[in-house]
Each structure stands twice: as structure tokens, then as C-alpha cells.
Scaffold this active site. Structure first.
Site, PDB file in Angstrom:
ATOM      1  N   HIS A  74      42.910  40.541  38.219  1.00  0.00           N
ATOM      2  CA  HIS A  74      42.983  42.561  38.696  1.00  0.00           C
ATOM      3  C   HIS A  74      43.234  43.458  37.931  1.00  0.00           C
ATOM      4  CE1 HIS A  74      45.179  37.865  40.431  1.00  0.00           C
ATOM      5  NE2 HIS A  74      44.494  38.541  41.461  1.00  0.00           N
ATOM      6  N   CYS A  96      38.623  42.160  35.988  1.00  0.00           N
ATOM      7  CA  CYS A  96      37.147  41.747  35.976  1.00  0.00           C
ATOM      8  C   CYS A  96      36.060  43.440  36.093  1.00  0.00           C
ATOM      9  CB  CYS A  96      37.096  41.654  37.604  1.00  0.00           C
ATOM     10  SG  CYS A  96      35.351  41.511  38.008  1.00  0.00           S
ATOM     11  N   GLU A 126      45.259  43.791  42.162  1.00  0.00           N
ATOM     12  CA  GLU A 126      44.252  44.963  42.433  1.00  0.00           C
ATOM     13  C   GLU A 126      44.510  46.273  42.625  1.00  0.00           C
ATOM     14  OE1 GLU A 126      40.033  43.633  43.458  1.00  0.00           O
ATOM     15  OE2 GLU A 126      39.586  45.659  43.300  1.00  0.00           O
ATOM     16  N   CYS A 194      31.775  44.005  45.140  1.00  0.00           N
ATOM     17  CA  CYS A 194      32.125  43.388  44.875  1.00  0.00           C
ATOM     18  C   CYS A 194      30.628  42.128  45.203  1.00  0.00           C
ATOM     19  CB  CYS A 194      32.987  42.240  44.721  1.00  0.00           C
ATOM     20  SG  CYS A 194      33.150  41.214  44.099  1.00  0.00           S
ATOM     21  N   SER A 223      43.145  36.936  48.707  1.00  0.00           N
ATOM     22  CA  SER A 223      43.053  38.055  49.890  1.00  0.00           C
ATOM     23  C   SER A 223      41.447  37.073  50.047  1.00  0.00           C
ATOM     24  CB  SER A 223      42.827  39.381  48.771  1.00  0.00           C
ATOM     25  OG  SER A 223      41.896  39.849  49.724  1.00  0.00           O
ATOM     26  N   ASN A 224      40.723  36.916  48.880  1.00  0.00           N
ATOM     27  CA  ASN A 224      39.115  36.946  49.432  1.00  0.00           C
ATOM     28  C   ASN A 224      39.413  35.229  50.117  1.00  0.00           C
ATOM     29  OD1 ASN A 224      37.787  34.548  47.569  1.00  0.00           O
ATOM     30  ND2 ASN A 224      39.386  35.761  46.380  1.00  0.00           N
TER      31      ASN A 224
END
Length: 308
Positions: A74, A96, A126, A194, A223-224
Site C-alpha cells: 500500500h 506497488c 494507501e 490501476c 477495498s477492491n
């Protein structure tokens, strides 16, 4: 029962890289290796790494002197980097690369004198890392109402960046509100969003046209993964977020002839297999994969781990 698997689903390249950094660090330096925050938001992954010798902490004060330390996928604020440097901790950065790219975009905008807006979720690691990487005030907006409430003149030179686990679709209304309100606004290329988030969300929309029920494999704090469940629900399909097969509720399947399964970017395929096995214990299952986008992206590991 017909089971359709979304394509793509599960691990993205950033998650693969982060996990491999911890595993290679354990092999090279030996346990324990300290990881600041969950390397990715998935209990199975975290517990697997704990079993190999990783120790997860939320604060660097918990890391002993000279212990190998990994920053999670993150990203972290500059203050965290500075604290690690001041203590002389050997650090491997598993942020990332797409998150790092957002950090750099924000720094470039601010260096040009622009006021920066970050589109994201308050409290997400993040977002905290990104706000702590950019040298100056950053306005966090989570919705269109937040844009209207920004205490800034309309002609302020503005720029925006986005949390990577939001898709083009997630951010379009907020970006449109920023464009409507401010006369001088810049933002990143839409291709900088992303790819993994966008691809997985598109795959769920494809899935929703085929099934009566959607199961999203992922962690409650991912979250995703939560967004994938929301997209299934928005498409009118009952959708549930489950960590693994043990959380499957047979009642959900009462009227379902076709079940769709996907997984968040931090959920390993072994957990998808576990859900399929749980379905097989209820009745016969035929599994097929929905045609979708192929992902072939790989991110480089830190040089010290590649060199062996």
C-alpha cells in the site's frame, strides 16, 4: 449447478511482487522478517507468511534494531521512511509500482504550483501513504459532495490523483465534478488508473449477465474486494463477500442455477478453489471460465533480492 469464474480474478502483479519480496527476504536473510502493516489485505496470505517467519507490525517502534523490514504494497508516508532511515533499519519496499507512480504524479503536480486533490477512501493505508508522500497539503475527496465543499477559489490551479484501487468508473463522477467546478484542472492519463482494478470490475459486470448469484472471494478489509461485491449488487445480482468456502451459506443457493465467482486482487486462487469445493459438497458442479482480458504484467523485484 453451473459455476462461472470471472477472468481476470485474484492476484494482480503488485500483490504477486509484494508477497515474493517477503518470501525471498525470508530465504535470503532468514526469519524473522518484519512487515509494516499487512503485506496485502488477506488473512490467508498473512497467516501463510507468519508461518514462514514474517512478523507483522503496525508501528516501526515494534521492530528490533537492524531487523530486515518490509513496507507493504500500500505504500508508506515519508515520515515512516525517515524513521526507518534514522533507526538504520534495512528496508525492502514492496509498495506497488502503480502506487509509487501515483506518488510521483502528485509530487510533479505540486512542484508546478498546483493544489492537489486525492480521490480515495479516508483511512485506507494507501491513501495515508500517498498523502504522506506529497510535500504539501492534499485535499482528500471521497464523493461529489466533498468536491462542492472544497474551500478553494474556482480559478485555483488544481490537479487530482486517485487511489489505485478505484476504477475509472468509480472516479468518473468525482472527476466530472472537479472539471465542472475548477477552470484550471489537470489529471493523469486515464490509462494510469490501476489496470487490475478496472479489469476485475469489468469482469464482474460480464459475470453478472450470466449468473443468479455472485460470490466474491476476499477479505472484509479489502477495498477492491468490497467494490466487486458492490458492482454485482448494482447489477441486480445477489452478491456476497466471503473469505473462503467456510463462509458459504447454502441458503444463498436456494434459487441459484448459475453461480459466478470472482476474487479481489489480494485473494489467492487457492481460496477460489476452496469455495468451489464448498459448492461441490452441496451438489454437482460444472465449472467454466468466462472469456476475459489476459494479464501478463510483471513488476521487477528490488535489486538486492534479484542478485541473490
Amino acid at each position: 449447478m453451473q459455476v462461472y469464474l470471472a477472468q481476470p480474478r485474484g492476484f494482480c502483479a503488485g500483490v504477486v511482487r509484494a508477497i515474493e519480496i517477503v518470501e525471498r527476504a525470508l530465504e535470503k536473510y532468514g526469519p524473522p522478517v518484519y512487515v509494516r502493516h499487512e503485506i496485502v489485505h488477506n488473512k490467508y496470505v498473512v497467516e501463510s507468511l507468519k508461518a514462514k517467519g514474517a512478523i507483522f507490525v503496525e508501528d516501526l517502534s515494534e521492530v528490533p534494531p537492524r531487523a530486515v523490514t518490509v513496507f507493504s504494497a500500500h505504500g508508506v508516508a515519508r515520515t515512516v521512511e525517515e524513521e526507518a532511515a534514522a533507526r538504520g533499519l534495512p528496508v525492502l519496499n514492496a509498495t506497488c509500482p502503480l502506487v509509487t507512480k501515483v506518488h510521483n504524479q502528485g509530487k510533479r503536480y505540486m512542484s508546478k504550483g498546483r493544489t492537489l486533490v486525492l480521490i480515495g477512501h479516508a483511512g485506507h493505508p494507501e491513501v495515508e501513504g500517498t498523502m504522506g508522500q506529497v510535500p504539501g497539503p492534499v485535499y482528500l475527496v471521497q464523493n461529489v459532495a466533498d468536491v462542492a465543499a472544497l474551500p478553494l477559489p474556482l480559478d485555483t490551479p488544481m490537479a487530482y490523483i486517485t487511489q489505485t484501487t478505484l476504477s475509472v468508473d468509480d472516479t468518473k463522477d468525482i472527476i466530472s465534478a472537479l472539471q465542472t467546478r475548477f477552470t484550471d484542472l489537470q489529471g493523469p492519463d486515464i490509462r494510469d488508473i490501476c489496470y487490475a482494478t478496472q479489469n476485475r470490475q469489468s469482469a464482474v459486470r460480464d459475470l453478472s449477465r450470466l449468473v443468479d448469484l455472485i460470490l466474491v472471494v476476499g477479505a472484509a478489509n479489502s477495498s477492491n474486494s468490497n467494490r466487486l461485491r458492490e458492482i454485482g449488487t448494482e447489477a441486480g445480482i445477489p452478491s456476497y463477500l466471503i473469505a473462503d468456502g467456510s463462509e458459504l451459506n447454502p441458503v444463498w443457493l436456494k434459487d441459484a442455477k448459475a453461480v459466478g465467482i470472482t476474487a479481489g486482487a489480494s485473494a489467492p486462487e487457492v481460496l477460489v478453489d476452496d469455495v468451489i469445493q464448498a459448492l461441490r459438497r452441496i451438489g454437482p458442479v460444472e465449472v467454466s471460465v468466462v472469456p476475459g482480458r489476459e494479464e501478463n504484467i510483471e513488476f521487477r523485484l528490488p535489486a538486492e533480492l534479484v542478485a541473490g
